[in-house]
Structure formats: structure tokens, C-alpha cells
Design a protein around this motif. Structure first.
Motif, PDB file in Angstrom:
ATOM      1  N   GLU A 167       0.824  -1.215   0.000  1.00 44.35           N
ATOM      2  CA  GLU A 167       0.000   0.000   0.000  1.00 44.35           C
ATOM      3  C   GLU A 167       0.854   1.258   0.000  1.00 44.35           C
ATOM      4  O   GLU A 167       0.545   2.227  -0.698  1.00 44.35           O
ATOM      5  N   ALA A 168       1.920   1.242   0.796  1.00 44.16           N
ATOM      6  CA  ALA A 168       2.760   2.438   0.889  1.00 44.16           C
ATOM      7  C   ALA A 168       3.357   2.758  -0.484  1.00 44.16           C
ATOM      8  O   ALA A 168       3.438   3.925  -0.882  1.00 44.16           O
ATOM      9  N   LEU A 171       0.672   4.227  -2.710  1.00 45.28           N
ATOM     10  CA  LEU A 171       0.375   5.610  -2.333  1.00 45.28           C
ATOM     11  C   LEU A 171       1.460   6.537  -2.897  1.00 45.28           C
ATOM     12  O   LEU A 171       1.176   7.627  -3.397  1.00 45.28           O
ATOM     13  N   LEU A 198      -8.622  -2.414   3.390  1.00 48.54           N
ATOM     14  CA  LEU A 198      -7.773  -1.320   3.871  1.00 48.54           C
ATOM     15  C   LEU A 198      -8.042  -0.985   5.333  1.00 48.54           C
ATOM     16  O   LEU A 198      -9.194  -0.983   5.770  1.00 48.54           O
ATOM     17  N   ARG A 201      -6.788   4.080   8.595  1.00 50.96           N
ATOM     18  CA  ARG A 201      -5.796   5.140   8.372  1.00 50.96           C
ATOM     19  C   ARG A 201      -5.364   5.172   6.908  1.00 50.96           C
ATOM     20  O   ARG A 201      -5.299   6.217   6.280  1.00 50.96           O
ATOM     21  N   ARG A 202      -5.100   3.983   6.366  1.00 52.55           N
ATOM     22  CA  ARG A 202      -4.657   3.906   4.976  1.00 52.55           C
ATOM     23  C   ARG A 202      -5.788   4.330   4.032  1.00 52.55           C
ATOM     24  O   ARG A 202      -5.557   4.994   3.034  1.00 52.55           O
ATOM     25  N   GLU A 205      -5.794   7.933   3.847  1.00 55.20           N
ATOM     26  CA  GLU A 205      -4.703   8.467   3.016  1.00 55.20           C
ATOM     27  C   GLU A 205      -5.067   8.388   1.529  1.00 55.20           C
ATOM     28  O   GLU A 205      -4.819   9.324   0.774  1.00 55.20           O
TER      29      GLU A 205
ATOM     30  N   SER B 147       1.839  -7.913   5.208  1.00 53.36           N
ATOM     31  CA  SER B 147       1.710  -7.137   3.979  1.00 53.36           C
ATOM     32  C   SER B 147       1.541  -8.077   2.775  1.00 53.36           C
ATOM     33  O   SER B 147       0.685  -7.855   1.910  1.00 53.36           O
TER      34      SER B 147
END
Lengths: 330, 250
Positions: A167-168, A171, A198, A201-202, A205, B147
């Protein structure tokens, strides 16, 4: 915006393909050599000359095979992380990139990043973990002194995702698209991320990134609604300050009193907290200033003079001023 | 942290309530294998080892890490770690997963922890202390796997053979297909720690509500609500992946 309208909007964004992004023909991967090294390969595990001595059971060698696959994945994740950080550093160079940085966090120190890259490249060499040609070329470019000569933030983000998608990383890709002015692709990617898996918080974002993209497309009403939704998701985290600041400005500019009050409430809540970070607040007011500039200069978005004065008072970076703005609004 | 607003809280009609109860009962039998120390930690690590002996072993381990990490490359360290787990990572991983109340295959977490530890070993100079440093490596490994599981769920990727076996074993008593169980675990693992711990204490460890409420310094209804969120997350995840069973051949 009710749930059905939201879904309709999201569907429209996802269907808005425009000119499809060209598929990258490049290949980014890492491969760990399976054969023993010239120095004798993994010593110690049942092999003569190993630090733990000869005579250890030979099964140790077999056991290492699934471990090697794991080691390969760990290296890939580390390189992906470094490339994502490189994308952040690269986008910080560009004024447009800087103005969207609040969405995915600030870039770290360039010196620290260089040290980390150097260490990882050394480890890759020692472990005989070979990057693909495209990846090797990209890493080589990133070793250059001048960050401006690095590949673009979008290329770096794409390479990072090719190695390890998360995800990071996605983004960061949205931010890179925003910085490149490709608001349509940014909106599509951010909308596509909103799945039931999700974390709140994500989700906040990505909603904020979607709002920023719609803002970039001059869809201000939609942007406002997405900022509101984003604020709901991250209300109690520090990320809420930046989102609330953007929402406040947009709501003031659009004359949306209820949304402005909600944003002011969130700002006052954060400003009155014991752990209130004045620097963070100052940063956000700086972003508010940048948002004004974007709206005024790039799209000739009219701002009511009274609102502008209120906004300028707000940017004095004082919690007391925010409280006064909130009182004035109510 | 409240559950995501976008996830509607499922009502509990009778069939769902029944399923929830069955799931709770079955989980208490099946899941200790995946998240507590009972399966993974050898008896010696689970508390039966005399304290003095354990302390001696810890001291020796701390003194030995220099020799263990003195190697040409990470692969060499990895081979040593995987040979006889000289740092006691298996017990440590199991304890860490139990402490954080994650539903994760311990063997998989262990393998990734070995790799994470091996990769970082060449740069380790004794700071922070070995125990804290190892916990950091385990946390990295767990974060990796959470993840990767989330990405796999998101992309609808099939389970690999090993995972399919593990999830099949754990899912059978619950009436869940391996893919459904993975989805349930992914959803559960994204909950706030307090909710995961409440669920684990009540359902897996079988503790009483009063004990839990006392320990958490909150009302019994708040503790029960937290555990229920854990259960709802599991059911929500499993339902999201449920596929119709193909009709059996005549």
C-alpha cells in the motif's frame, strides 16, 4: 455525498481511462545465485571449514533452500523500500512534487538513504543476489550525486512496486502521478485502492489522495467530499491535521459552511491536544498556503476576500487563532 | 480504533450466531496451533525449563552471537540459524505472535525471521542488546508477511502448496476452505491489537470475561465488544471469500 453517489463517482473515476498508460517493458527483479560461492558457499552448515566445524549434519544444506528463497524475498523488499524512498527524495526536488508530499509523508535524509543503499548493494554482492539489467541500471543511476539525474519519481515508484507491491508503494505512486500532473491517472489509481481490506488510516490516506487528484482536475465539490470522508477515517491521527487544513481551505473557498466547521473542529481538537506538535501545525499551514497558490494561480480559482483574510489569520500558526476562526465561523 | 466505517457491522441472525459460536469453539481447538506457543515452542522454551538453566543458556547465546554472525555473507548465517536454531528464534517468534495476538503460521514467520536475522547479522555490532535486536527482526518478518498476505488477498492470488496445506488443516474443523481462512486471518490481523488480544484471551485461551475485564481495566461489556469485533472480522473475511460449493457429481 451519500453511499450511492459515492459509489457512482468512484465507478466513473475508474471508468475514466483516457489514454491508457503505456505498459513498461522493463523488468525489475532480483535473483539469488543457487550455486555455492567461490569461497565455498554457505560454510559452517555441515561443510568443512565452517565456523561451526565439520561434522554438522548434511541436512543443514537442504534446509537452507527454502531459506534462500526467503532471503531473496527479503532483499527484494529492502530494495523496493529503498526505491520508494528514492521516489520520495526525487519528488521533493520538484516544487509540484513538494506540494503533494503531505499525502504520503516527508522524505528522509539523502545522506542516510545513500548509506542504506550502499550497505544494501554490498550485501547483494556478498550474497550473490543479482538484480535484473533494468534494476541494476536504475540503482546505478541512483548512486549518482545529483538527484536531478535520477529516474523520475514515477519510474522509481513503479520499480519499487515491481519488486514488492504494498500500500505504501502504491500511495507513493499516486503522489508521483500528482506531481507529474497526471491527475486522471492519480484519481483512478487512488479510487482503485479503496477496497474493504484497507485499514482506516490507509483508507483515509487514499481518500485524501483521491481528493487531491479531483482538486487537480478542478472537480472541487467532489474533492471537498473526499476530503471530508478522509478526515472521518483518520480523525484521531496526526495525518488528520493536513487533511483538515485542506478541507478547511476548500470549504471556505466554496462557501461550504458545514464542512468548514467540521474541519475547524478537527484542527481545534488537534491544536488543544497535549501532544500537539507546533512544527507539524506550521507545516500544514504552509501547505494551506501552497494550496491557495495552486487554486489561485493555476486555475484562477476565485477566493472571497473575507475568506482570504480569515485564512491568512489562520496561517499565523497559532492554535489560539484557529480557535478564533472556529468561533468566528460558528 | 473503531472498525473501518466502510465495513458494515454484520447483524447476527440466528444462523450467523450459530456459526460464530461454532467458530469460537472450533477456533479454540484449531488456532492455538497457529498463534500460541503450545505447538511451536518446545517444552523447554515454554516454561518448564528451570530458570537457572535458561539464564545460563541466554548468557551463552549472547556470548556466542559474534561467532555465529562472523561469516562471509548472509547465506552462511542463514544456514547456521536454520541448522539448529541456536538463538532460540522458534520460541521467540511463537511468543511474539502470541503477545501481538496475530493469526499467522508460526513456521512461515520463523522462516522469514531467519532470513531477516541473517540479512541484518553482518551489520550487527551488539547494539541494541541481542534480545531487543532479535525482536526487531521478528517484527520486520511479521510485518512482511502481513503485507504479503494482504497483497495476495487483494490480488486474489492462489495459495502456494505449503500455505494451502496449513490453511486446509486449520480450516477443516471450522468448515472453511483454505482461501476463506486466509481471508479471515488477513481481516483479523488488521484489527487493533486490543481487539485481537481480547479475542485471543476469550476464545483461544478460554479465559473468563471477568478476568479479561479486570486485566484490561475496563467493563466486561467493553471487553466483550472488543472480542466480538475480532470474531466479526474473522467472519467478515471468511464471507468475503466464500465461493459456492460446486455440486457433487452423481
Amino acid at each position: 455525498m451519500n453511499r450511492n453517489q459515492l459509489l457512482e463517482t468512484l465507478r466513473a473515476i475508474l471508468a475514466d481511462t483516457g489514454a491508457d498508460e503505456p505498459e513498461s517493458a522493463r523488468h525489475f527483479s532480483l535473483r539469488l545465485a543457487r550455486r555455492p560461492a567461490a569461497h565455498g558457499g554457505p560454510r559452517g552448515a555441515g561443510e568443512p571449514g565452517g565456523a561451526r566445524g565439520a561434522g554438522e549434519p548434511a541436512r543443514a544444506r537442504g534446509l537452507a533452500q527454502p531459506g534462500l528463497a526467503e532471503l531473496e524475498r527479503v532483499h527484494a523488499r529492502e530494495v523496493a523500500y529503498l526505491l520508494r524512498e528514492a521516489a520520495r527524495l526525487r519528488s521533493t526536488l520538484d516544487p509540484r512534487g513538494r506540494s503533494w508530499r503531505w499525502l504520503a509523508g516527508k522524505a528522509g535524509s539523502l545522506a542516510a538513504w545513500r548509506r542504506a543503499l550502499h550497505a544494501e548493494l554490498e550485501l547483494l554482492a556478498l550474497d550473490r543476489c543479482r538484480p535484473s539489467c533494468d534494476l541494476a541500471r536504475m540503482l546505478e543511476l541512483c548512486r549518482g550525486e545529483d538527484v536531478a539525474d535520477w529516474p523520475s519519481a514515477l519510474e522509481l515508484a513503479d520499480a519499487s512496486l515491481a519488486l514488492a507491491s504494498d500500500e505504501a508503494g502504491r500511495l507513493e505512486r499516486v503522489v508521483a502521478l500528482l506531481a507529474g500532473g497526471d491527475f486522471r491517472a492519480a484519481a483512478r489509481q487512488a479510487a482503485g485502492e479503496l477496497d474493504p481490506w484497507l485499514a482506516p488510516r490507509r483508507e483515509g490516506e487514499f481518500l485524501a489522495a483521491l481528493a487531491a487528484a479531483r482538486e487537480g482536475q478542478a472537480r472541487f465539490d467532489e474533492a471537498l467530499r473526499f476530503y471530508e470522508l478522509a478526515l472521518e477515517r483518520v480523525e484521531r491521527t496526526t495525518g488528520a491535521v493536513a487533511i483538515a487544513a485542506h478541507l478547511l481551505y476548500l470549504a471556505l473557498a466554496l462557501g461550504e459552511r458545514a464542512a468548514a466547521l467540521r474541519a475547524a473542529d478537527a484542527l481545534v481538537h488537534h491544536a488543544s491536544r497535549g501532544d500537539f506538535d507546533a512544527r507539524e501545525f506550521e507545516r500544514c499551514t504552509g501547505e494551506l498556503r501552497a494550496a491557495t497558490a495552486r487554486l489561485r494561480d493555476e486555475r484562477s480559482f476565485g477566493v472571497h476576500p473575507t475568506m482570504e483574510r480569515q485564512y491568512l489569520r489562520f496561517t499565523a500558526a497559532s492554535p489560539a487563532v484557529v480557535r478564533r476562526v472556529a468561533v468566528a465561523l460558528s | 480504533m473503531p472498525p473501518p466505517a466502510s465495513h458494515p457491522t454484520p447483524d447476527f441472525p440466528s444462523s450467523a450466531a450459530l456459526r460464530a459460536r461454532d467458530l469460537s469453539r472450533d477456533l479454540s481447538r484449531a488456532l492455538p496451533n497457529s498463534c500460541s506457543e503450545s505447538r511451536t515452542a518446545p517444552a523447554a522454551d515454554a516454561g518448564t525449563e528451570p530458570r537457572a538453566k535458561a539464564a545460563t543458556r541466554t548468557t551463552r547465546r549472547a556470548a556466542d552471537w559474534r561467532a555465529l554472525f562472523h561469516a562471509h555473507d548472509s547465506r552462511e548465517v542463514l544456514a547456521r540459524l536454520m541448522h539448529d536454531d541456536p538463538l532460540g528464534l522458534r520460541a521467540r517468534v511463537a511468543a511474539r505472535l502470541a503477545e501481538r495476538a496475530y493469526l499467522l503460521d508460526v513456521d512461515r514467520a520463523l522462516l522469514r525471521s531467519f532470513a531477516r536475522t541473517a540479512r541484518a547479522a553482518l551489520g550487527y555490532r551488539g547494539d541494541p542488546e541481542l534480545d531487543a535486536w532479535l525482536d526487531e527482526r521478528i517484527d520486520e518478518a511479521v510485518a512482511d508477511l502481513l503485507s504479503e498476505d494482504h497483497e495476495a488477498e487483494r490480488s486474489g492470488a492462489a495459495l502456494d502448496d505449503r500455505q494451502a496445506t496449513v490453511f486446509s488443516t486449520l480450516g477443516r474443523p471450522l468448515g472453511l476452505a483454505p482461501a476463506e481462512l486466509r481471508a479471515a486471518c488477513v481481516q483479523f490481523n488488521r484489527l487493533p491489537p486490543a481487539d485481537r488480544r481480547a479475542f485471543q484471551a476469550l476464545v483461544i485461551q478460554g479465559r473468563t470475561l471477568d478476568e479479561l475485564a479486570h486485566e484490561r481495566r475496563e467493563s466486561a461489556s467493553d471487553a466483550a465488544r472488543a472480542a466480538r469485533r475480532g470474531l466479526e472480522a474473522l467472519l467478515h473475511g471468511a464471507n468475503a471469500r466464500q465461493v459456492p460449493t460446486p455440486p457433487s457429481r452423481p
